[in-house]
Write a protein that holds these residues in place. Structure first.
Motif, PDB file in Angstrom:
ATOM      1  N   PRO A 168      -8.196 -13.256   3.942  1.00 47.77           N
ATOM      2  CA  PRO A 168      -7.902 -13.911   5.220  1.00 47.77           C
ATOM      3  C   PRO A 168      -7.802 -15.429   5.090  1.00 47.77           C
ATOM      4  O   PRO A 168      -8.457 -16.041   4.248  1.00 47.77           O
ATOM      5  N   ARG A 169      -6.987 -16.017   5.925  1.00 43.70           N
ATOM      6  CA  ARG A 169      -6.825 -17.473   5.977  1.00 43.70           C
ATOM      7  C   ARG A 169      -7.553 -18.021   7.205  1.00 43.70           C
ATOM      8  O   ARG A 169      -7.859 -17.310   8.149  1.00 43.70           O
ATOM      9  N   GLY A 170      -7.822 -19.303   7.155  1.00 47.56           N
ATOM     10  CA  GLY A 170      -8.286 -19.981   8.357  1.00 47.56           C
ATOM     11  C   GLY A 170      -9.774 -19.922   8.623  1.00 47.56           C
ATOM     12  O   GLY A 170     -10.238 -20.459   9.631  1.00 47.56           O
ATOM     13  N   GLY A 171     -10.559 -19.292   7.763  1.00 45.71           N
ATOM     14  CA  GLY A 171     -12.000 -19.267   7.974  1.00 45.71           C
ATOM     15  C   GLY A 171     -12.672 -20.543   7.500  1.00 45.71           C
ATOM     16  O   GLY A 171     -12.023 -21.486   7.021  1.00 45.71           O
ATOM     17  N   GLU A 172     -13.985 -20.589   7.627  1.00 44.26           N
ATOM     18  CA  GLU A 172     -14.727 -21.770   7.195  1.00 44.26           C
ATOM     19  C   GLU A 172     -14.881 -21.844   5.683  1.00 44.26           C
ATOM     20  O   GLU A 172     -15.063 -22.927   5.125  1.00 44.26           O
ATOM     21  N   ASP A 173     -14.819 -20.706   4.993  1.00 44.42           N
ATOM     22  CA  ASP A 173     -15.020 -20.670   3.549  1.00 44.42           C
ATOM     23  C   ASP A 173     -13.774 -21.145   2.813  1.00 44.42           C
ATOM     24  O   ASP A 173     -12.657 -20.711   3.126  1.00 44.42           O
TER      25      ASP A 173
ATOM     26  N   ARG B  34     -17.750 -26.132  -5.048  1.00 41.53           N
ATOM     27  CA  ARG B  34     -18.748 -25.620  -5.975  1.00 41.53           C
ATOM     28  C   ARG B  34     -18.010 -25.213  -7.243  1.00 41.53           C
ATOM     29  O   ARG B  34     -16.782 -25.143  -7.256  1.00 41.53           O
ATOM     30  N   LEU B  35     -18.770 -24.917  -8.286  1.00 44.69           N
ATOM     31  CA  LEU B  35     -18.163 -24.599  -9.579  1.00 44.69           C
ATOM     32  C   LEU B  35     -18.918 -23.429 -10.206  1.00 44.69           C
ATOM     33  O   LEU B  35     -20.153 -23.406 -10.200  1.00 44.69           O
ATOM     34  N   VAL B  36     -18.159 -22.459 -10.740  1.00 46.39           N
ATOM     35  CA  VAL B  36     -18.762 -21.309 -11.410  1.00 46.39           C
ATOM     36  C   VAL B  36     -18.186 -21.209 -12.816  1.00 46.39           C
ATOM     37  O   VAL B  36     -16.959 -21.117 -12.992  1.00 46.39           O
ATOM     38  N   LEU B  37     -19.056 -21.217 -13.810  1.00 42.71           N
ATOM     39  CA  LEU B  37     -18.654 -21.108 -15.218  1.00 42.71           C
ATOM     40  C   LEU B  37     -19.256 -19.838 -15.806  1.00 42.71           C
ATOM     41  O   LEU B  37     -20.481 -19.663 -15.803  1.00 42.71           O
ATOM     42  N   VAL B  38     -18.394 -18.959 -16.302  1.00 43.34           N
ATOM     43  CA  VAL B  38     -18.809 -17.661 -16.826  1.00 43.34           C
ATOM     44  C   VAL B  38     -18.562 -17.629 -18.336  1.00 43.34           C
ATOM     45  O   VAL B  38     -17.430 -17.798 -18.785  1.00 43.34           O
ATOM     46  N   ASN B  39     -19.635 -17.455 -19.120  1.00 42.51           N
ATOM     47  CA  ASN B  39     -19.498 -17.432 -20.585  1.00 42.51           C
ATOM     48  C   ASN B  39     -18.665 -18.606 -21.081  1.00 42.51           C
ATOM     49  O   ASN B  39     -17.741 -18.437 -21.881  1.00 42.51           O
ATOM     50  N   SER B  40     -18.994 -19.781 -20.630  1.00 43.54           N
ATOM     51  CA  SER B  40     -18.215 -20.954 -21.014  1.00 43.54           C
ATOM     52  C   SER B  40     -19.143 -22.081 -21.436  1.00 43.54           C
ATOM     53  O   SER B  40     -20.357 -22.036 -21.186  1.00 43.54           O
TER      54      SER B  40
ATOM     55  N   PHE C 155     -24.628 -17.197  -5.122  1.00 43.57           N
ATOM     56  CA  PHE C 155     -24.476 -18.624  -5.349  1.00 43.57           C
ATOM     57  C   PHE C 155     -23.665 -19.310  -4.251  1.00 43.57           C
ATOM     58  O   PHE C 155     -23.934 -20.464  -3.899  1.00 43.57           O
ATOM     59  N   LEU C 156     -22.687 -18.615  -3.708  1.00 42.45           N
ATOM     60  CA  LEU C 156     -21.816 -19.248  -2.719  1.00 42.45           C
ATOM     61  C   LEU C 156     -22.545 -19.662  -1.461  1.00 42.45           C
ATOM     62  O   LEU C 156     -22.067 -20.536  -0.718  1.00 42.45           O
ATOM     63  N   THR C 157     -23.690 -19.056  -1.210  1.00 38.72           N
ATOM     64  CA  THR C 157     -24.483 -19.430  -0.030  1.00 38.72           C
ATOM     65  C   THR C 157     -25.855 -19.984  -0.401  1.00 38.72           C
ATOM     66  O   THR C 157     -26.677 -20.253   0.483  1.00 38.72           O
TER      67      THR C 157
END
Length: 264
Positions: free
Chosen positions: A18-23, A115-121, A254-256
């Motif tokens: 969806p578009r237009g939300g707060e996230d 925010r930033l998410v790094l997976v196996n990096s 993590f997002l919240t």
């Protein structure tokens, strides 16, 4: 699938939810020799409630083009696609080489990264002796054997062999020029002394059994991040497909989650 032309390449991407939300949107960036389908589990989960974008990097998956010789050039492709889609702020989620791209984007465009998410990096590429010998042998063995050896090493012991064979087949479809050029790009990648500039909340999630980029290297990187949390999962280097539900749950939390400043 939609496509976007940029600097001699045509990038295939998905833009769902969806578009237009707060996230703000999530932007998933895959790793070396992989493609956007590494993120199938995460895409299905997050697109139910927010906008989610993923792409095949140039020369990978269904995207065409070679030419990129640095991580910065690949990061430029990602930003160009987001500009095309009208996305100003976002959360980059990068796996392995994709995490290098995500860090590069965060350093170049800090105002756009929430925010930033790094997976196996990691932030500075350091190869083990075994990996170095494997790469040195790459010019002396058939390309498919070279790819197979790399992919076999990426999974934790016990992962189904038939599924590994499918990942080998998909990775071997990546042109050799792309694979070897971007190997050199990763080898040259080093932003360890700059990641302290990344002031946004950061999730560092890693497979305990990762021998491609060992967890000790990630832990060294973590000490340089001013607002980071760490999650270690019982998996190898291919965390998005080895333990997809656990990775998705970590990202979801993590997002919240509160930032370090809010926790202190």
């Amino acid at each position: 699938m939609p496509e976007f032309a940029v600097d001699g390449a045509t990038l295939t991407y998905d833009d769902e939810g969806p578009r237009g939300g707060e996230d703000v949107p999530l932007v998933f960036i895959h790793g070396w020799t992989a493609d956007r389908h590494r993120w199938d589990h995460q895409m299905a989960h997050f697109a139910a409630a927010r906008r989610v974008i993923r792409l095949d990097l140039r020369g990978h998956g269904e995207s065409s083009g070679t030419g990129a010789r640095t991580i910065e050039e690949l990061a430029g492709d990602v930003v160009a696609l987001l500009d095309h889609l009208g996305v100003e702020r976002f959360v980059p989620v990068g796996h392995s080489m994709g995490g290098m791209i995500a860090q590069t984007v965060a350093l170049a465009h800090p105002e756009r990264v929430e925010r930033l998410v790094l997976v196996n990096s990691i932030s500075r590429m350091t190869y083990s002796r075994g990996r170095g010998l494997l790469m040195a042998a790459s010019t002396k063995v058939p390309y498919r054997l070279f790819v197979a050896a790399n992919i076999q090493r990426a999974f934790a012991p016990g992962y189904p062999r038939q599924e590994i064979k499918e990942y080998i087949r998909a990775s071997a479809a990546t042109p050799r020029e792309v694979v070897m050029t971007l190997y050199s790009a990763m080898r040259a990648f080093d932003v360890l002394d700059r990641v302290g500039e990344i002031r946004v909340p950061t999730l560092l999630v890693h497979g305990y059994h990762d021998i491609q980029l060992p967890v000790q290297q990630m832990l060294r990187m973590a000490t340089h991040y001013p607002d980071a949390v760490i999650r270690i999962i019982d998996a190898g280097h291919e965390l998005p497909v080895e333990k997809p539900a656990e990775l998705t749950a970590a990202i979801d939390w993590f997002l919240t989650a509160p930032t370090a400043r809010a926790r202190s």
